[in-house]
Design a protein around this motif. Structure first.
Motif, short mmCIF file in Angstrom:
data_model
loop_
_atom_site.label_atom_id
_atom_site.label_comp_id
_atom_site.label_asym_id
_atom_site.label_seq_id
_atom_site.Cartn_x
_atom_site.Cartn_y
_atom_site.Cartn_z
N LYS A 75 0.71 -1.10 -0.11
CA LYS A 75 0.08 0.07 -0.10
C LYS A 75 0.80 1.28 -0.20
O LYS A 75 0.50 2.22 0.46
CB LYS A 75 -0.68 0.00 1.39
N GLU A 76 2.08 1.03 -0.61
CA GLU A 76 3.14 2.21 -0.67
C GLU A 76 2.81 3.27 -1.81
O GLU A 76 3.14 2.55 -3.19
CB GLU A 76 4.30 1.84 -0.55
N LYS A 77 2.04 4.38 -1.82
CA LYS A 77 2.03 5.05 -2.88
C LYS A 77 3.12 6.10 -3.25
O LYS A 77 3.49 6.41 -4.21
CB LYS A 77 0.63 5.77 -2.94
N GLU A 78 3.56 6.59 -2.31
CA GLU A 78 4.81 7.75 -2.12
C GLU A 78 5.92 7.21 -2.68
O GLU A 78 6.71 7.72 -3.50
CB GLU A 78 4.86 8.36 -0.84
N PHE A 79 6.28 5.99 -2.54
CA PHE A 79 7.59 5.58 -3.03
C PHE A 79 7.50 5.56 -4.83
O PHE A 79 8.34 5.91 -5.47
CB PHE A 79 7.75 3.88 -2.77
N TRP A 80 6.35 5.00 -5.24
CA TRP A 80 6.17 5.12 -6.69
C TRP A 80 5.92 6.50 -7.18
O TRP A 80 6.55 6.75 -8.60
CB TRP A 80 4.95 4.13 -7.04
N GLU A 81 5.53 7.32 -6.56
CA GLU A 81 5.45 8.84 -6.88
C GLU A 81 7.11 9.43 -7.12
O GLU A 81 7.36 10.11 -7.94
CB GLU A 81 4.53 9.62 -5.96
N TRP A 82 7.67 9.05 -6.36
CA TRP A 82 9.18 9.27 -6.04
C TRP A 82 9.63 8.66 -7.18
O TRP A 82 10.66 9.20 -7.90
CB TRP A 82 9.78 8.73 -4.74
N HIS A 83 9.41 7.34 -7.39
CA HIS A 83 10.11 6.69 -8.68
C HIS A 83 9.75 7.29 -9.79
O HIS A 83 10.70 7.69 -10.78
CB HIS A 83 9.67 5.43 -8.82
N LYS A 87 12.15 9.27 -13.23
CA LYS A 87 12.12 9.00 -14.44
C LYS A 87 11.90 10.42 -15.19
O LYS A 87 12.40 10.54 -16.42
CB LYS A 87 11.06 8.04 -14.65
N MET A 88 11.26 11.25 -14.67
CA MET A 88 11.16 12.67 -15.38
C MET A 88 12.14 13.68 -15.07
O MET A 88 12.28 14.55 -15.35
CB MET A 88 9.68 13.12 -14.80
N ASN A 89 13.09 13.18 -14.14
CA ASN A 89 14.29 13.90 -13.98
C ASN A 89 13.58 15.53 -13.23
O ASN A 89 14.34 16.31 -13.36
CB ASN A 89 15.27 14.30 -15.06
N THR A 90 12.95 15.07 -12.22
CA THR A 90 12.59 16.20 -11.52
C THR A 90 12.50 15.91 -9.96
O THR A 90 11.74 16.51 -9.31
CB THR A 90 10.94 16.82 -12.06
N ILE A 91 13.54 15.27 -9.61
CA ILE A 91 13.75 14.86 -8.18
C ILE A 91 14.84 16.10 -7.58
O ILE A 91 15.75 16.22 -8.16
CB ILE A 91 14.18 13.59 -8.15
N LYS A 92 14.76 16.20 -6.33
CA LYS A 92 15.63 17.07 -5.57
C LYS A 92 16.49 15.94 -4.80
O LYS A 92 15.69 14.83 -4.35
CB LYS A 92 15.19 17.98 -4.97
N ARG A 93 17.56 16.34 -4.51
CA ARG A 93 18.59 15.14 -3.69
C ARG A 93 18.08 15.33 -2.03
O ARG A 93 17.62 16.31 -1.82
CB ARG A 93 19.99 15.74 -3.57
#
Length: 112
Positions: A75-83, A87-93
Motif C-alpha cells: 500500500k505504498e503510493k509515495e515510493f512510486w510517486e518518487w520513482h 524518471k522525469m528528472n524532476t527529483i531533488k537530492r
C-alpha cells in the motif's frame, strides 16, 4: 544448538535492510548493492624533493551506484510517486539512510 547466541565473527544468516529517506521510513529490502567506496591514489613528487620517485597520496573518492532489490510495498503510493519523479528528472537530492538489520530487527550497520 539453536539457542546459542550468534557469534560476532560469523556472517548474518540472512540480509534484511531498512531504508529511510525524506518523509519515507521503514521501507524494507532483502538485497542492496553498491555500498562501496574507492579512494583513488595520486602520484606526487615535489619539485625540490631529494627522492627520485613519486609518493602516493589520497585523491578523489568514488561512490558506487546504490541498487535496491527485492522490496515489496503493498500500500505504498509515495515510493512510486518518487520513482516517477526520478524518471522525469524532476527529483531533488535527499539524504538516504540504509540500515542493515539482524534477525531480531537490531541495527548492525548504517550507511548514509
Amino acid at each position: 544448538m539453536a539457542d546459542e547466541k550468534q557469534d560476532s565473527n560469523w556472517p548474518l544468516p540472512k540480509f534484511y535492510f531498512r531504508v529511510d529517506w525524506g518523509s519515507q521510513t521503514n521501507l524494507t529490502f532483502q538485497e542492496i548493492s553498491g555500498l562501496e567506496t574507492e579512494t583513488q591514489s595520486v602520484d606526487y613528487r615535489a619539485g625540490d624533493s631529494s627522492k627520485f620517485y613519486p609518493i602516493k597520496m589520497p585523491g578523489l573518492v568514488k561512490f558506487g551506484n546504490i541498487t535496491l532489490k527485492k522490496g515489496v510495498f503493498t500500500k505504498e503510493k509515495e515510493f512510486w510517486e518518487w520513482h516517477n519523479r526520478i524518471k522525469m528528472n524532476t527529483i531533488k537530492r535527499q539524504v538516504v539512510t540504509i540500515k542493515l538489520l539482524d534477525e531480531k530487527d537490531n541495527i548492525v550497520k548504517t550507511w548514509s
